[in-house]
Enzyme design. Structure first.
Site, PDB file in Angstrom:
ATOM      1  N   HIS A 124       0.815  -1.223   0.000  1.00 28.42           N
ATOM      2  CA  HIS A 124       0.000   0.000   0.000  1.00 28.42           C
ATOM      3  C   HIS A 124       0.844   1.268   0.000  1.00 28.42           C
ATOM      4  CE1 HIS A 124      -3.074  -3.046   1.118  1.00 28.42           C
ATOM      5  NE2 HIS A 124      -3.740  -2.337   0.231  1.00 28.42           N
ATOM      6  N   ASP A 184     -21.226  -0.100  -8.688  1.00 27.58           N
ATOM      7  CA  ASP A 184     -20.336  -0.663  -9.678  1.00 27.58           C
ATOM      8  C   ASP A 184     -19.445   0.453 -10.241  1.00 27.58           C
ATOM      9  OD1 ASP A 184     -20.478  -3.436 -11.347  1.00 27.58           O
ATOM     10  OD2 ASP A 184     -19.625  -1.775 -12.487  1.00 27.58           O
ATOM     11  N   ALA A 185     -18.142   0.265 -10.131  1.00 30.29           N
ATOM     12  CA  ALA A 185     -17.204   1.326 -10.501  1.00 30.29           C
ATOM     13  C   ALA A 185     -17.374   1.763 -11.959  1.00 30.29           C
ATOM     14  CB  ALA A 185     -15.774   0.856 -10.268  1.00 30.29           C
ATOM     15  N   ASP A 229      -7.476  -0.147  -7.805  1.00 32.99           N
ATOM     16  CA  ASP A 229      -6.926  -1.291  -7.066  1.00 32.99           C
ATOM     17  C   ASP A 229      -7.900  -2.456  -7.131  1.00 32.99           C
ATOM     18  OD1 ASP A 229      -5.346  -2.821  -5.469  1.00 32.99           O
ATOM     19  OD2 ASP A 229      -5.821  -1.794  -3.597  1.00 32.99           O
TER      20      ASP A 229
END
Ligand SMILES: Cc1cc2nc3c(=O)[nH]c(=O)nc-3n(C[C@H](O)[C@H](O)[C@H](O)COP(=O)(O)OP(=O)(O)OC[C@H]3O[C@@H](n4cnc5c(N)ncnc54)[C@H](O)[C@@H]3O)c2cc1C
Lengths: 499, 538
Positions: free
Chosen positions: A265, A343-344, A361
């Site tokens: 990260h 939903d992206a 990501d």
């Protein structure tokens, strides 16, 4: 008669310690931090026993009846303690600790009542010095037996749920036996027989169901070390713990290991975000664990972080579960963070020039559904959501194990008109891992970084951008919705690694 | 299904006539659903001659277009594009689209008919212009390899075939097929490739789409069936025969033994479209199928498009055309007076509304026969479980089955996770004569189709019947013209293409087979004729 009672002291002592050990072991497995858990559980238990002993003075009449009832209560509570804790942990993640200490306290208090009552029962049958020495030595013997049996045989062979039930059974049997012994002195022996019988039936039923309880809980602890398994409409979330390491799996793919997730990260966030000292609005797509957000929140100038995560269960889990909140520094509860469960891909369509830094990501492209999130159509939309000087970072598989896949992602991002700066970092539990920075302007690595980082600093950053020959750029084609090259390439490359 | 079973099923179904159409409570074990179809009542009323009300109003337009399918809408689209305003497009149904209509539910939109468009070649410049206008084609529409909007190009994985108990990639049978058969397949594919590259006497591709912009059918190919042609060329591999027959049934709703070889070969050799960002055999598709196109065309027409308007009588006089139109919602008729008329409904229906049919058309009518089709949309709670390596594709075909397989309507969804899926099942009723097929369509109840479809798909997806929550069936009695050898060896099509006085036909029927590109071509051609234009692209 005295010997019979002394034997029951042995059993009662053994049971008391067993419940204490079960509770302490369980909570340290589930919550982690075993030293704290063991000492707090034992502390609460001992003090509760003190309270119980003190309360024993209020028992005046029908001492035998009271003893029997207390035995039954301990047997039931203690017997089902492990099962109750497991279920509380799995289904009500919030008040788990409260329930744990409450249960430990009540059991401790009841156990604390037992020994004084037995001593008083034996008062007239033994001399005081004999009484004290015998009762207490037998009490300690019982404890010794369990403390040896528990780690060697009970926990590994029987598991927590059955161990607790086994001792619950012993308590109930002691109660029944005592009822038989004192059958002539007891006033309400009918009722006691009935209560004892019911308790026995319950415990036996518990054993019968133990297999199912165990498959949910025990095997998790001792074989797979699974501390949480949840199937949502979107995926299967599994959290495991092994010693100090917590690991998250989504659909059986490792997402992070607490041991080295900081490497992942920090590498994901800082090379990009530290180079944008003016960045105010950050978007995170995927990554509902909040670990990337923990890194983003290190930048005071960042005013808002928008997390778009399909599965509401993920952020909910990482917002509530104590151990996970510790891991992500309670990032998801920060007032700067806004979570959108949708939903992206669809959501991105409606965003324009809005974000200074976008973190992509997503899980690896292991199937055609996820593969859509690695296509030029997706990056085109992400590009549109980027502010004029904004930058995007994309996790993009391993340039070492899946070299062709990695450079396919680079090629695809470039095909929508963005300049890329590919880089990589070593994350032991994943291996050599790849990231891609993309923006409309050339990238200059940052000189200043937030304090407190463990992996990234100004000296290590330039090294991330060097690709040795074995993972250097290879010619690749654009990954499109209508060819989904990446899914096929990734599958082939990964198969070879596993062979 | 064997032919005998089919007929028996038909008579069985006819016995339960009373059940057809109403299936509120499904029999146990069957999902609920509806029996749907184009409004047959009006059509029958027309054919029975049971009259419509007399006209209560007269409307004048320069041009009248009857039929709001792909062809009629294309005609209107071109007129509007050229700045022409005085026209009307009349559509019998309550929504335009014809064979490209669609439905929708909370999971997805889904097609009731035409569901994809192959990449148009340089022979279809008007269609490419339209795609550019709608945002499906980017950059130069006349480029050799234009760029298409990737959200509309069929996503991978595209096709799979269930054969010998397993799924294979692609539709050409490979899995468990002997070497010798595969050699034949290879030879066929090579022969097709060379036909594709062949030019006619005027330097045009021998096989083009639209077909009018390619070579004319040669006598040698027109009059022989596709099945016979294969034999004649020495092809006897069963897997190749199945594949070629599948193609004929898929595009033409006609068995390859009744399909003209010219049409059968056109299916394989007639596509010349390419793209800069897709393979040449990729297609454009949308969850709602080609109604993505027809809805946009209809929207562009605005008030010029009149739904619920059925032409029931056409007369041609020296002054113009007089058309009686029944407005179903108002239950009255109006008279349209138009200088010129385009009949964009199926050519065969014209005989029912035009008592004095021009003789050249009259003789052509005898050659027209239409194929009955059935389309079902199955709403599933979740996609069926997959056991093998091949994931669910856009098009999923079962080797040797009565149906053509199913298309996943929500395949083009960008969502990572849909709330279920809709499978569009296609089945041309090619086992018996078109009339027997239509009889079955008219009489069989919903439960009959539900059982038959679930049994067929359940063979490869045992969990599918249990996952299906809704199963709606659409019946197309006269879905499309059948490209028979006798049609192609007659002069029917050339005659129908010739305008007669003030009337021109425009419908995919004029090609002898039903494709969106063909319908579009005839629609635009009719618009040019209405505008007295010289053909820009011809
Ligand atoms: C099940 C099925 C699947 C198909 N799949 C594909 C595919 O995937 N790709 C493809 O290219 N093609 C496909 N087709 C072929 C399809 O027919 C054509 O693509 C195209 O839609 C035909 O358009 P059209 O305008 O020629 O005819 P139609 O769609 O038949 O339009 C004629 C219109 O005229 C109307 N009409 C009829 N009578 C009257 C009247 N008296 N008054 C007013 N209006 C009237 C009708 O209601 C209809 O709307 C499919 C066809 C079917 C049946």
């Amino acid at each position: 008669m005295p010997y019979a009672l002394l034997f029951s002291v042995f059993v009662v002592a053994a049971c008391g310690l067993a419940y204490e050990l079960v509770a302490a072991a369980l909570s340290s497995y589930l919550v982690g931090d075993s030293v704290t858990q063991f000492s707090t559980v034992i502390g609460v238990y001992l003090s509760a026993m003190g309270v119980g002993s003190w309360l024993s003075r209020y028992f005046q009449r029908d001492l035998i009846g009271s003893f029997i009832r207390i035995e039954l209560a301990v047997g039931l509570l203690g017997g089902f303690s492990a099962a109750a804790l497991f279920f509380a942990f799995t289904w009500l993640s919030g008040p788990f600790l409260l329930l744990l200490y409450l249960l430990v306290f009540v059991i401790g208090m009841l156990v604390g009542l037992e020994i004084p009552l037995v001593m008083r029962l034996l008062e007239h049958r033994l001399q005081f010095k004999d009484l004290v020495s015998r009762v207490l030595s037998i009490d300690y013997l019982g404890a010794l037996a369990v403390s040896l049996l528990f780690p060697l045989w009970l926990a590994p062979k029987l598991g927590m749920v059955r161990t607790a039930l086994l001792f619950g059974l012993l308590n109930v049997l002691v109660a029944l036996w005592t009822t038989w012994l004192f059958r002539h002195e007891l006033v309400s022996r009918r009722v006691l027989w009935l209560q004892g019988g019911s308790a026995l039936v319950l415990i036996v039923a518990g054993f019968a169901a133990a297999d199912r309880l165990s498959s949910i809980a025990e095997t998790a602890l001792y074989e797979d070390r699974i501390v949480l398994a949840e199937s949502t409409p979107y995926q299967r979330i599994v959290l495991t713990r092994w010693r100090d390491d917590v690991r998250l799996f989504l659909n059986n793919n490792l997402q992070f290991s607490a041991r080295d997730e900081y490497r992942y990260h920090e590498a994901l966030i800082h090379p990009g975000l530290a180079s944008l000292p003016w960045a105010k609005r950050v978007l995170v797509l995927g990554g509902g664990d909040g670990l990337a957000i923990r890194e983003i929140l290190r930048y005071p100038q960042v005013e808002s972080v928008t997390l778009v995560e399909l599965d509401p269960a993920m952020p909910a889990l990482f917002k509530q579960h104590p151990a996970l909140r510790g891991l992500n520094g309670d990032a998801l509860n920060s007032p700067r963070v806004r979570i959108i469960n949708t939903d992206a891909f669809r959501w991105l369509e409606s965003q324009a020039n809005a974000y200074d830094f976008i973190v992509v990501d997503f899980p690896d492209p292991t199937n055609f559904a996820v593969g859509k999130l690695y296509t030029n159509t997706f990056y085109r939309m992400a590009e549109r959501a980027l502010s004029a000087r904004g930058r995007m970072v994309v996790q993009s598989t391993s340039p070492l194990y899946a070299r062709q896949s990695y450079w396919t992602v680079v090629q695809t991002i470039e095909s929508v008109g963005l300049q890329t700066r590919p880089y990589h970092a070593l994350v032991p539990s994943f291996g050599e891992w790849g990231f891609i920075l993309a923006g409309r302007e050339p990238y200059t690595p940052p000189q200043r970084l937030p304090t407190g980082l463990r992996f990234i600093n100004a000296d290590t950053i330039p090294g991330l951008f060097n690709f040795p020959p074995d993972m250097d750029r290879t010619p690749a084609e654009v990954n499109r919705l209508n060819n989904q090259l990446l899914v096929r390439t990734f599958e082939q490359e990964w198969k070879q690694v596993q062979r | 299904m064997k032919r005998r079973d089919f007929l028996r099923a038909g008579s069985l179904a006819a016995g339960s006539l009373g059940l057809a159409g109403c299936s509120r409570t499904p029999p146990p074990g069957l999902p609920p659903g509806q029996l749907l179809g184009p409004s047959q009542a009006l059509g029958h009323r027309l054919r029975d001659g049971t009259g419509f009300p007399a006209a209560s109003e007269t409307r004048k337009v320069e041009a009248l277009i009857i039929g709001g399918g792909m062809a009629g809408l294309s005609c209107g689209w071109w007129l509007k594009r050229q700045g022409h305003a005085s026209f009307a497009v009349l559509e019998l149904e309550n929504e335009a689209g014809g064979n490209a209509r669609s439905g929708s539910n909370p999971i997805s939109a889904y097609p009731w008919g035409a569901h994809y468009l192959p990449l148009p070649g340089p022979e279809a410049p008007e269609l490419r212009l339209m795609l550019a206008e709608f945002g499906a084609l980017k950059g130069d529409p006349h480029a050799l390899r234009p760029e298409y909007e990737e959200r509309y190009l069929c996503f991978a994985p595209q096709e799979r075939l269930h054969i010998h108990g397993a799924w294979q990639e692609g539709l050409l049978p490979q899995f468990g097929i002997a070497q010798a058969e595969r050699h034949q397949q290879q030879r066929f594919v090579e022969q097709i490739a060379s036909m594709k590259a062949t030019l006619d006497g005027r330097g045009r591709p021998a096989f083009a789409t639209p077909s009018a912009r390619g070579g004319s059918p040669t006598a040698a190919l027109a009059g022989i069936s596709m099945a016979d042609w294969l034999q004649q060329q020495g092809y006897d591999a069963p897997s190749l025969h199945w594949w070629v027959n599948y193609g004929c049934r898929d595009d033409y709703g006609t068995d390859y033994r009744q399909t003209s070889a010219w049409a059968g070969l056109h299916y394989h050799a007639g596509r010349h479209g390419q793209a800069s960002n897709a393979d040449s055999d990729d297609v454009l598709t949308w969850p709602e199928g080609n109604s993505w196109l027809t809805r946009r065309m209809a929207q562009g027409l605005g008030d010029a498009l009149q739904p619920n308007a059925m032409a029931w009588q056409i007369e041609q006089t020296a002054q113009g055309c007089s058309v009686l139109v029944y407005l179903a919602q108002e239950n009255r008729s109006v008279r349209y007076l138009a200088d010129k008329l385009v009949w964009a409904a199926p050519a065969g229906f014209l005989a029912h509304v035009m008592p004095s049919l021009p003789p050249p058309w009259q003789t052509a009518m005898a050659q027209l026969s239409y194929a009955p089709w059935l389309v079902a949309n199955l709403s599933l709670r979740a996609p069926p479980a997959e056991r093998g390596q091949q994931p669910l594709c856009w098009d999923n075909v079962l080797y040797g089955a009565a149906g053509l397989g199913y298309v996943v309507a929500n395949h083009q969804s960008l969502q990572l996770h849909d709330q279920g899926c809709v499978l569009s099942y296609y089945r041309p009723l090619t086992e018996a004569t078109p009339a027997a097929g239509r009889k079955l369509l008219q009489t069989a109840p919903h439960a009959y189709w539900a059982r038959s479809i679930l049994a067929e798909l359940g063979r490869v997806h045992p969990d599918l019947p249990g996952l299906t929550e809704q199963l709606d069936v659409w019946r197309w009695g006269h879905a499309m013209l059948r490209p028979t050898p006798s049609l192609f060896s007659s002069d029917a099509l050339p005659r129908l293409r010739q305008p007669q006085g003030r009337i021109m036909l425009a419908h995919s029927d004029l090609s002898g087979f039903s494709l969106a590109e063909e319908a579009h071509y005839w629609g635009v051609r009719a618009a040019r004729w209405l505008l007295d234009h010289k053909d820009e692209f011809a």
